[in-house]
Enzyme design. Structure first.
Site, PDB file in Angstrom:
ATOM      1  N   PHE A 189       1.078  -1.159  -0.040  1.00 18.03           N
ATOM      2  CA  PHE A 189      -0.117   0.000   0.002  1.00 18.03           C
ATOM      3  C   PHE A 189       0.859   1.210   0.035  1.00 18.03           C
ATOM      4  O   PHE A 189       2.104   1.229   0.297  1.00 18.03           O
ATOM      5  CB  PHE A 189      -0.879   0.142   1.231  1.00 18.03           C
ATOM      6  CG  PHE A 189      -0.094   0.054   2.424  1.00 18.03           C
ATOM      7  CD1 PHE A 189      -0.009   1.350   2.951  1.00 18.03           C
ATOM      8  CD2 PHE A 189       0.031  -1.102   3.187  1.00 18.03           C
ATOM      9  CE1 PHE A 189       0.673   1.288   4.335  1.00 18.03           C
ATOM     10  CE2 PHE A 189       0.553  -1.014   4.375  1.00 18.03           C
ATOM     11  CZ  PHE A 189       1.107   0.229   5.079  1.00 18.03           C
ATOM     12  N   CYS A 190       0.166   2.280  -0.286  1.00 21.92           N
ATOM     13  CA  CYS A 190       0.858   3.691  -0.360  1.00 21.92           C
ATOM     14  C   CYS A 190      -0.079   4.637  -0.320  1.00 21.92           C
ATOM     15  O   CYS A 190      -1.259   4.443  -0.169  1.00 21.92           O
ATOM     16  CB  CYS A 190       1.598   3.928  -1.675  1.00 21.92           C
ATOM     17  SG  CYS A 190       0.896   3.860  -3.273  1.00 21.92           S
ATOM     18  N   THR A 191       0.244   6.013  -0.496  1.00 23.68           N
ATOM     19  CA  THR A 191      -0.806   7.016  -0.198  1.00 23.68           C
ATOM     20  C   THR A 191      -1.899   7.147  -1.159  1.00 23.68           C
ATOM     21  O   THR A 191      -3.125   6.898  -0.676  1.00 23.68           O
ATOM     22  CB  THR A 191       0.112   8.511  -0.298  1.00 23.68           C
ATOM     23  OG1 THR A 191       1.099   8.442   0.587  1.00 23.68           O
ATOM     24  CG2 THR A 191      -1.008   9.594   0.046  1.00 23.68           C
TER      25      THR A 191
END
Length: 412
Positions: free
Chosen positions: A355-357
């Site tokens: 996951f990331c922003t």
């Protein structure tokens, strides 16, 4: 929580907060002898009242308790900046920094500078400070490492966005002076073959200027990436304009809202890569991992067989992350391939969820991991921002805040 100026009766509590924070928070990065020299047993080793009255000293107060304080000198030097040991990662530092920067802009200061501890380096880096030098300083017979960092405020001072500094209120919230409407913040990216991306730039700049949009748009041969802010009509017009290009017709975006324009200017930049990975032949428009909708994310990361990886930079992770997620300690995203090779080389068959922003780094990271032979690679569709928008707080597995790359710093 309120942010207010220092009062004489605060002196003793500030002295104790300083002592306890150094002894119980900074101890993770310094030796016992070093923290004892830094924060002596005598709480009043200096005249706290005089020191605080000689600077712009802001105090964070929660239910009558002082939970942090920060000092700004008239020349732009940030002196003490400490948060209570029990209020780490609770937004205290963010609110104090907001007050400091607002005052600096009010004073017309062009540069903020600070000497920060090892412990605080990531915090100031996340607020746009750059490293000037690492140094050793003497403190009551001990040598301590700290870092000289600075941040330019010229861009804010030259902009029309004067309500950034004039809108600061004692409850630590920023309110718009010019409009009662919320600013719409649109975040989007799309991988597509944009052979003429260089020629697209002038038209996009002209369109955004005409609609008074501010923010950052990155263009590369591999696609587009942006966080842009403006009025409802302006954002809608830009999205319609971009989607009229057949290559971008499936562009998806996410929205959030704030009361103050989070960008001072518009920047449309050309890049070799939208997000630098530094590995040739990786094309997310052709192959990526399995998208996971926010509603299904909890079940996936709760599976003990799944390795959950936070692909963001280390200073972003400081604000918050998913429980149990691995932090690869990346200063830059292009270090991700080295992390995979050095740490995951013998785990080719592990189920991986990333996951990331907003999702863009995971698209590229998942494409890279598939190229390296990983078989089951998942990533959170729309990133943390979409997860926070769609998953009810009572069901959320997110802990903390989410760092964003604009003047809001973080969203909850």
């Amino acid at each position: 929580m309120i942010i207010r100026l220092f009062q004489k009766q605060d002196s003793d509590r500030i002295a104790k907060l300083f002592h306890d924070t150094v002894r119980e928070v900074n101890i993770r990065d310094y030796s016992l002898a070093q923290v004892r020299a830094w924060a002596p047993d005598d709480l009043n080793f200096c005249d706290w009242e005089a020191e605080c009255l000689d600077t712009f000293t802001y105090v964070a107060e929660e239910k009558g308790e002082i939970v942090g304080f920060a000092q700004l000198e008239a020349n732009g030097h940030i002196d003490c900046f400490f948060c209570h040991k029990s209020y780490q990662r609770c937004g205290v530092g963010t609110r104090l920094y907001r007050a400091i920067e607002a005052k600096a802009l009010e004073l017309g200061l062009e540069i903020l500078f600070v000497e920060v501890s090892i412990t605080a380096r990531a915090f100031f880096k996340s607020r746009g400070f750059s490293l000037v030098k690492e140094q050793q300083v003497s403190c009551r017979g001990e040598k301590l490492t700290n870092f000289v960092m600075e941040k330019s405020l010229k861009g804010y001072l030259s902009a029309d966005l004067q309500n950034y500094q004039s809108g600061y209120k004692s409850d630590s919230k920023l309110v718009s002076q010019s409009t009662s409407q919320s600013v719409v913040v649109a975040t989007f990216y799309h991988f597509a073959s944009l052979e003429n991306y260089q020629e697209m730039r002038p038209a996009i700049i002209e369109f955004c200027d005409r609609h008074q949009l501010k923010g950052v748009i990155l263009l590369a041969q591999e696609g587009i990436n942006s966080t842009i802010a403006g009025t409802r009509n302006g954002i809608d017009a830009l999205l319609h304009y971009l989607r009229n290009d057949p290559r971008l017709q499936n562009l998806e975006h996410k929205e959030s809202y704030c009361e103050v324009m989070p960008y001072a200017t518009l920047k449309v930049k050309l890049r070799q890569e939208l997000i630098k990975l530094g590995v040739s032949g990786i094309d997310p428009s052709k192959e990526v991992g399995i998208y996971v909708e926010p509603k299904d994310w909890n079940d996936l990361i709760s599976d003990p067989e799944v390795l959950v990886i936070d692909t963001r930079n280390v200073y972003e992770v400081e604000f918050g992350t998913f429980k149990g997620a691995v932090n690869p300690n990346l200063d830059f995203f292009h270090e991700f391939p080295d992390y995979v090779q050095n740490q995951l080389g013998d785990r080719q068959h592990t189920k991986v969820a990333m996951f990331c922003t907003g999702g863009i780094r995971c698209e590229k990271a998942s494409a890279y991991m598939l190229s390296q032979g990983f078989k089951e690679v998942y990533h959170l569709k729309g990133g943390i921002l979409k997860y926070l928008a769609e998953v009810p707080p009572a069901e959320s597995l997110w802990h903390g805040e989410c760092f964003v790359f604009d003047d809001r710093i973080a969203v909850i």
